[in-house]
Design a protein around this motif. Structure first.
Motif, PDB file in Angstrom:
ATOM      1  N   ASP A   1      -5.198   0.712 -16.065  1.00 36.46           N
ATOM      2  CA  ASP A   1      -4.652   1.913 -14.867  1.00 36.46           C
ATOM      3  C   ASP A   1      -4.228   1.081 -13.695  1.00 36.46           C
ATOM      4  O   ASP A   1      -4.999   0.240 -13.160  1.00 36.46           O
ATOM      5  CB  ASP A   1      -5.920   2.511 -14.549  1.00 36.46           C
ATOM      6  N   VAL A   2      -2.926   1.098 -13.260  1.00 34.75           N
ATOM      7  CA  VAL A   2      -1.960   0.840 -12.352  1.00 34.75           C
ATOM      8  C   VAL A   2      -1.583   1.720 -11.820  1.00 34.75           C
ATOM      9  O   VAL A   2      -0.943   2.931 -12.060  1.00 34.75           O
ATOM     10  CB  VAL A   2      -1.073  -0.267 -12.790  1.00 34.75           C
ATOM     11  N   GLU A   3      -1.531   2.408 -10.114  1.00 34.18           N
ATOM     12  CA  GLU A   3      -1.368   3.290  -9.885  1.00 34.18           C
ATOM     13  C   GLU A   3      -0.715   2.805  -7.843  1.00 34.18           C
ATOM     14  O   GLU A   3      -1.036   2.794  -7.231  1.00 34.18           O
ATOM     15  CB  GLU A   3      -2.644   4.037  -9.121  1.00 34.18           C
ATOM     16  N   GLN A   4       0.537   2.451  -8.437  1.00 30.02           N
ATOM     17  CA  GLN A   4       1.090   2.191  -7.364  1.00 30.02           C
ATOM     18  C   GLN A   4       2.400   2.521  -6.554  1.00 30.02           C
ATOM     19  O   GLN A   4       3.632   2.571  -7.027  1.00 30.02           O
ATOM     20  CB  GLN A   4       1.490   0.898  -7.664  1.00 30.02           C
TER      21      GLN A   4
ATOM     22  N   GLU B   1       0.881  -1.186   0.185  1.00 29.50           N
ATOM     23  CA  GLU B   1      -0.063  -0.022  -0.131  1.00 29.50           C
ATOM     24  C   GLU B   1       1.241   1.414  -0.042  1.00 29.50           C
ATOM     25  O   GLU B   1       2.210   1.239   0.165  1.00 29.50           O
ATOM     26  CB  GLU B   1      -0.916   0.100   1.518  1.00 29.50           C
ATOM     27  N   THR B   2      -0.060   2.365  -1.060  1.00 35.78           N
ATOM     28  CA  THR B   2       0.996   3.569  -0.877  1.00 35.78           C
ATOM     29  C   THR B   2       0.851   4.169   0.648  1.00 35.78           C
ATOM     30  O   THR B   2       0.248   4.195   1.940  1.00 35.78           O
ATOM     31  CB  THR B   2       0.162   4.595  -1.266  1.00 35.78           C
TER      32      THR B   2
ATOM     33  N   LEU C   1       3.641   3.646 -11.682  1.00 40.43           N
ATOM     34  CA  LEU C   1       2.716   3.957 -12.774  1.00 40.43           C
ATOM     35  C   LEU C   1       1.836   3.488 -14.553  1.00 40.43           C
ATOM     36  O   LEU C   1       2.952   3.528 -14.944  1.00 40.43           O
ATOM     37  CB  LEU C   1       2.470   5.724 -12.594  1.00 40.43           C
ATOM     38  N   TYR C   2       0.867   3.459 -14.469  1.00 41.70           N
ATOM     39  CA  TYR C   2       0.652   3.278 -15.552  1.00 41.70           C
ATOM     40  C   TYR C   2      -0.805   3.362 -15.985  1.00 41.70           C
ATOM     41  O   TYR C   2      -2.007   3.027 -15.519  1.00 41.70           O
ATOM     42  CB  TYR C   2       0.430   1.821 -16.461  1.00 41.70           C
ATOM     43  N   SER C   3      -1.626   4.721 -16.946  1.00 42.95           N
ATOM     44  CA  SER C   3      -2.967   4.946 -17.389  1.00 42.95           C
ATOM     45  C   SER C   3      -3.195   4.724 -19.015  1.00 42.95           C
ATOM     46  O   SER C   3      -2.396   4.658 -19.692  1.00 42.95           O
ATOM     47  CB  SER C   3      -2.814   6.187 -16.823  1.00 42.95           C
ATOM     48  N   GLU C   4      -4.123   3.763 -18.761  1.00 46.55           N
ATOM     49  CA  GLU C   4      -4.514   4.146 -20.140  1.00 46.55           C
ATOM     50  C   GLU C   4      -6.059   5.277 -20.640  1.00 46.55           C
ATOM     51  O   GLU C   4      -5.972   5.712 -21.760  1.00 46.55           O
ATOM     52  CB  GLU C   4      -5.752   3.107 -20.390  1.00 46.55           C
ATOM     53  N   ASN C   5      -6.130   5.518 -19.108  1.00 42.80           N
ATOM     54  CA  ASN C   5      -7.156   6.611 -19.689  1.00 42.80           C
ATOM     55  C   ASN C   5      -7.531   8.111 -18.634  1.00 42.80           C
ATOM     56  O   ASN C   5      -7.119   9.043 -19.346  1.00 42.80           O
ATOM     57  CB  ASN C   5      -8.558   6.233 -18.672  1.00 42.80           C
TER      58      ASN C   5
END
Length: 372
Positions: free
Chosen positions: A34-37, A1-2, A59-63
């Motif tokens: 969408d990955v926000e880690q 977790e962040t 981080l990885y974002s499609e949207n």
């Protein structure tokens, strides 16, 4: 977790960033959608993290646009002091792989920000491999070895820092890179500035851009009003054959006010296969009291061409200022950026009667300078 610091909390290490690490383990690097880690998020103006190495964010974002794989200072503010923020990764639509600063109350100080990069061979609209900021302060820090190596990507800016606002002061940006493509613009190996961002007393050297513009620095947006003040931009390269690349600086802005003042721009190149001097490209209407040996940027505004600064061996501290007081209106910009009128080495501006250009004040042999 962040780790989230959303109250008045100080998280401080005992032994410093060399031996104390906050590392995210198990981030799903390579996973798309969408990955926000991220590792740490600061959400309180009095929250502070101090003396840690921070790594392993992804981080990885499609949207959506995501910010800060290593550390995010969100709109509520916070401080990052004396940290080493390294080896964080991101994909498309991510801003600030190492650190993102989104608050006027956000401060990043005395940090090493290194080896943060794009993961994979494709990225679009990923900016600021080291730092992204639209507000706040980045000061007394080094940004090195960060990379926007996007393969077939495009619209990527700021290998070291991408600032759309806020202030970058007394920082070193070296060995950062941006890899663009033929599909659209990319650039700013050391830094990309737009909007109302200010950069002062900073050194940009050894940065690179491939298939893009502005090996050291790119100024984006025709209506942008950034200010680049007392900076030294040297030994950067842009790997393109055309003359308009700006091995040192590419300036797209046509807006007035300050833009570039009291700077040294020299020894920058294009096309390492057939090296040619290429210090500056773009309008020079708003360049003042700046030295650029290879290009006349407008002598009527106090600029000097055809002459060079010789640096002390192994440094970028000036060893000569043969043109004396012709260049550099001492203190001309102090009212614009407020306090902080010391150079990269801590010497007060105005302490020398000689040319006050570049990130280091020229200290004439025999002068005594008091550093406070």
């Amino acid at each position: 977790e962040t780790i989230v610091l959303d109250k008045q909390i100080v998280l401080s290490s005992v032994s410093g960033a060399e031996v104390t690490e906050i590392r995210r383990v198990g981030a799903s690097v390579g996973q798309k959608f969408d990955v926000e880690q991220r590792v740490v998020r600061l959400a309180n103006r009095q929250a502070r993290i101090e003396g840690f190495a921070v790594s392993g964010g992804w981080l990885y974002s499609e949207n959506n646009n995501y910010y800060g794989a290593g550390v995010l200072i969100d709109a509520a503010g916070g401080q990052v002091i004396g940290c080493a923020i390294t080896n964080n990764l991101a994909g498309p639509k991510c801003y600030g792989i190492g650190v993102a600063v989104l608050s006027a109350d956000g401060v990043v100080s005395n940090c090493l920000i290194a080896a943060n990069k794009v993961a994979g061979s494709y990225s679009i609209n990923t900016h600021g491999a080291g730092v992204y900021m639209n507000n706040g302060l980045l000061i007394d820090s080094r940004l090195t070895g960060n990379s926007l190596n996007t393969g077939s990507g495009t619209y990527t800016f700021g290998g070291g820092v991408f600032a759309e606002g806020g202030r970058v002061s007394r920082c070193i940006m070296d060995d950062n890179d941006v890899w663009g493509s033929s599909y659209g613009p990319s650039g700013g190996g050391g830094a990309a500035l737009s909007g109302s961002a200010v950069m002062d007393n900073s050194l940009l050297f050894g940065n690179r851009v491939y298939q893009g513009f502005g090996g050291g620095l790119v100024i984006r947006g025709i209506n942008s009003k950034p200010a680049i003040l007392n900076c030294t931009i040297v030994d950067n390269i842009c790997e393109r054959k055309t003359d308009d690349v700006g091995g040192g600086v590419k300036n797209y802005s046509t807006h007035g006010e300050y833009c570039i003042q009291n700077c040294i721009i020299q020894d920058n190149w294009k096309d390492s296969a057939a090296p040619a001097a290429n210090d500056y490209s773009g309008t020079s209407d708003y360049v003042y009291y700046t030295l650029c040996p290879t290009l006349n940027l407008g002598e009527e505004r106090g600029n000097v061409s055809g002459k060079r600064v010789r640096f002390k061996e192994g440094t970028y501290r000036p060893a000569n200022m043969e043109f004396g007081r012709k260049v550099g209106k001492v203190g001309d910009w102090t009212s614009y950026i407020g306090e902080g009128t010391v150079d990269l080495g801590g010497v007060s501006r105005g302490s020398s009667n000689f040319a006050d250009i570049g990130c280091y004040v020229y200290i004439h042999p025999g002068m005594m300078i008091i550093i406070r």
